[in-house]
Motif scaffolding. Structure first.
Motif, short mmCIF file in Angstrom:
data_model
loop_
_atom_site.label_atom_id
_atom_site.label_comp_id
_atom_site.label_asym_id
_atom_site.label_seq_id
_atom_site.Cartn_x
_atom_site.Cartn_y
_atom_site.Cartn_z
N TRP A 1 0.08 -42.89 -81.43
CA TRP A 1 0.12 -44.31 -81.05
C TRP A 1 -0.62 -44.57 -79.74
CZ3 TRP A 1 2.86 -46.88 -77.02
CH2 TRP A 1 2.80 -48.27 -77.09
N VAL A 2 -0.35 -43.72 -78.73
CA VAL A 2 -1.01 -43.91 -77.44
C VAL A 2 -2.51 -43.67 -77.56
CG1 VAL A 2 -1.17 -43.03 -75.08
CG2 VAL A 2 1.07 -43.34 -76.14
N THR A 3 -2.90 -42.65 -78.32
CA THR A 3 -4.33 -42.39 -78.51
C THR A 3 -5.01 -43.56 -79.22
OG1 THR A 3 -3.83 -40.03 -78.67
CG2 THR A 3 -5.98 -40.76 -79.49
#
Length: 750
Positions: free
Chosen positions: A717-719
């Motif tokens: 998700w962060v990537t």
């Protein structure tokens, strides 16, 4: 004891008001056949009650008598059924007239046994619509109504026949009349073109749209670099006039002008910049009739294009009925059919001093507006008319409004304290139905309350009975629209400012007003503005309070969580506190079960909510609109014109500025409340298809989050969120598109 009785009376009054403004299910006598066939043709008039009419088609006449050359024959025909009389147009100076007009008489109002068709000769000063002594009797033909044949489509039309004219005593006269008489329903092909005995339809430039650029200091080579946008309608026969002026806003003169025909303008459907072109300027005429000077060395560089990639909103954003781009090349095929049956209304309030109501309905969906016939002098009119629209997006709204025809019986010259140039069609009530809240192929038959809000408060003006059906041959095509952007692609690639959108919307409303003013019968400016909700963005204390309570109801969830936390912290219930503490330990030591547990809870909540899903369309909510608590002063402010009609220039200027700013704040409040309510509607089954998709997503998410470690999900998700801009899309993501299509409580606001 007195207080207790007073409270009981208040509770009874509140219960009565709730019943008066509630939506009621009905069981009309309709056939309810199949909605669509393979070629998308709906079953005719299966959503309305069948009404029988006596149809009379007056075709032509021959061998009519003529007195002399100085007194030629000017024949016309009167069709008499008891007290109802229909008159054809008068044909001058002919003994072989052709009318080909149809008359329809409602069978339920026929109280005689004989139909009489009379041919008359208009006198020198006679009027075919006036039963005076100047009209000369030529002959008649009589029919017994009980012997008239019945015709139901697809039976072939009844062929007209020649009938010998006779006098009042039955003696045959010179001349013959070709007519056909039959009994039929509103499904008859002649119904739409017929004159109706229970109805009446009264007969009855675009101003120049101008935008001004900013002023710059005097220069021989000025540069503006501004975007000015106009709304234009097909066919593009007009010209764009550009004038370079000097001076100020109060006094200025034109230095040069340029006329650009719209037919020669580049048409684009994407974000490709249009070509920059130098246009020759001409010196303006100083006097009327003076020829323009051609030899003028100045030129003007402009980028002009007709942008078909945008959708021009002519109605409130929350109640839009069409989101397609202007260009037909970018429009997707239709996904279904919307059918509306306008059956009848009951308990209408008298709209004139003579206790009369001449009601007609106007329905709008997309660019197609429909209008029923006007039922004269009836507080319980029956229309039983059915209309069909193609649907391109389920997340749209159809609007149905009932009006009182002000063009009949002298009209109403002064409605609501406003001075008008002509008669005013006064509003009776409005109904809005969002298509996404309707189940596919289900017929909704309900009686909707007609609520009219005016300076004295909200009043129920009666009820209207509607039959609605949304049919789609492919459920997959409908579900695909939930992942698509709500507006066309150009709105995201080259977005317009809120001021541009408001300006374009006002221009589109002006063009729509002009178009229907030229229609036959025309629709007044008041009708079009009320249909388009033109005053929805103006400050109103009542609407501001309604939006505030919408937001407050959303924050009640956070308030409840905070209250529950305080109770746990205070050990108000020891068992609850201990259980909450152990749940906290489980989350700390086993974080991988947080997401599966959350989606499992949402899955169970969605399945459990299916039992109590709404079974009827949304309607106007008095309490949500704060219409039952609005004071007279607040309503006077809401219905005040813009600019204000109050005296005092300074007070007026400050007051109007405050109302303009407050209107913007009101829009922000409405958008905030709408976004929160869309999140709530994910599990409310208000939109059954969207909730079903979300429940399926939750079930898949349970499996994915259980099998994939939590750390991996967070990493992905962060990537994804921090990916480089070159790998991002120009249009909104699928979850964002899905959420924007969720219904909100704004559909129930007055």
């Amino acid at each position: 004891m007195a207080n207790q009785n007073q409270n009981q009376n208040q509770n009874q009054n509140q219960k009565k008001n709730k019943e008066d403004f509630s939506l009621k299910a009905t069981t009309p006598n309709i056939s309810a056949g199949r909605a669509i066939s393979g070629d998308w043709l709906p079953t005719a008039f299966d959503l309305v009650e069948k009404m029988q009419f006596l149809f009379v088609r007056v075709v032509k006449a021959k061998d009519l008598p003529e007195k002399s050359e100085s007194q030629p024959c000017n024949p016309f025909v009167e069709v008499n059924v008891g007290s109802f009389t229909g008159t054809t147009r008068c044909m001058e100076k002919t003994t072989t007239p052709e009318w080909n007009q149809v008359f329809a008489f409602a069978k339920e109002r026929i109280q005689v046994l004989v139909l009489e068709i009379v041919v008359k000769n208009k006198g020198e000063n006679g009027d075919p619509n006036d039963n005076g002594d100047l009209d000369e009797f030529v002959g008649r033909a009589a029919f017994t109504i009980g012997d008239v044949p019945m015709r139901v489509p697809p039976d072939s039309p009844l062929a007209p026949q020649w009938y010998k004219l006779e006098n009042q005593n039955g003696v045959k006269l010179q001349g013959e009349l070709m007519v056909s008489v039959w009994m039929g329903t509103q499904a008859d092909e002649a119904f739409s073109e017929a004159w109706h005995s229970d109805a009446s339809e009264a007969s009855g430039v675009l101003g120049n749209l101008a935008l001004r650029s900013r002023s710059i200091k005097c220069s021989t080579s000025p540069s503006w670099n501004e975007d000015l946008m106009f709304v234009v309608a097909e066919p593009f026969d007009d010209c764009l006039f550009v004038s370079i002026e000097q001076g100020n806003n109060f006094k200025h003169e034109s230095l040069a002008i340029c006329a650009v025909p719209l037919k020669n303008v580049e048409q684009r459907i994407d974000a490709t910049p249009p070509a920059s072109v130098w246009y020759n300027l001409h010196k303006p005429k100083e006097k009327e009739g003076e020829e323009q000077e051609v030899n003028f060395s100045s030129k003007l560089n402009m980028r002009i294009s007709l942008d078909g990639g945008y959708h021009v909103l002519d109605e409130a954003t929350h109640y839009t009925s069409d989101v397609r781009p202007s260009s037909k090349y970018l429009c997707n095929p239709s996904i279904g059919v919307l059918e509306l049956g306008i059956l009848n209304a009951v308990g209408l309030s008298p709209m004139s001093k003579e206790n009369r109501t001449n009601a007609f309905c106007v329905a709008k969906y997309g660019p197609k507006w429909v209008r029923t016939r006007t039922i004269v002098d009836s507080l319980s009119p029956k229309w039983n008319e059915q209309y069909t629209w193609e649907v391109f997006d389920p997340c749209t709204v159809i609007t149905i409004v009932v009006f009182d025809n002000g063009n009949l019986h002298g009209g109403n010259k002064n409605a609501g304290g406003k001075k008008c140039e002509g008669p005013v069609d006064r509003r009776i009530g409005k109904v809005r139905i969002r298509l996404s809240t309707l189940e596919s192929d289900r017929i909704y038959t309900h009686s909707y309350p007609l609520i009219n809000l005016h300076t004295q408060g909200a009043k129920k003006m009666g009820e209207i009975q509607l039959a609605v059906r949304f049919s789609c041959p492919s459920l997959l095509n409908v579900l695909q629209t939930y992942a698509q952007p709500l507006l066309p692609r150009m709105h995201y690639l080259s977005p317009l400012s809120i001021f541009q959108l408001d300006n374009l919307r006002n221009q589109a409303a002006a063009i729509t007003t002009l178009r229907f003013k030229r229609a036959e019968p025309p629709l007044s400016k008041e009708v079009v503005e009320y249909m388009l909700d033109m005053g929805v963005n103006v400050w109103s204390m009542r609407r501001a309070r309604a939006q505030f309570f919408r937001i407050a109801s959303l924050l009640n969830v956070l308030v409840s969580v905070a209250k529950q936390f305080r109770e746990i912290h205070a050990w108000k219930n020891s068992i609850t506190t201990v259980v909450s503490y152990f749940m906290f330990l489980i989350v700390i030591f086993c974080p991988q079960i947080v997401l599966p547990s959350t989606f499992s809870f949402l899955l169970l909540a969605g399945i459990w909510g299916y039992r109590t899903r709404p079974r009827c369309p949304s309607h106007m909510d008095m309490r949500l609109s704060q219409a039952d608590t609005a004071s007279v002063e607040e309503l006077e402010e809401e219905f005040d014109s813009f600019p204000s009609k109050f005296s005092g220039e300074n007070l007026k200027r400050r007051y109007d500025r405050l109302r303009g700013v407050a209107g913007r704040v009101l829009e922000v409040m409405a958008d905030l409340a709408t976004q929160g309510e869309r999140v709530q509607s994910l599990l409310s089954w208000r939109d059954p298809r969207a909730t079903a998709l979300f429940v399926i997503f939750c079930s898949v998410a349970v499996i994915v989050t259980y099998l994939v470690p939590f750390r991996i999900l967070v990493f992905i998700w962060v990537t994804y969120m921090l990916r480089p801009p070159r790998f991002r899309f120009d249009i909104p993501a699928v979850p964002q598109n899905f959420l924007r299509r969720m219904p909100a409580k704004s559909d129930g606001l007055l």
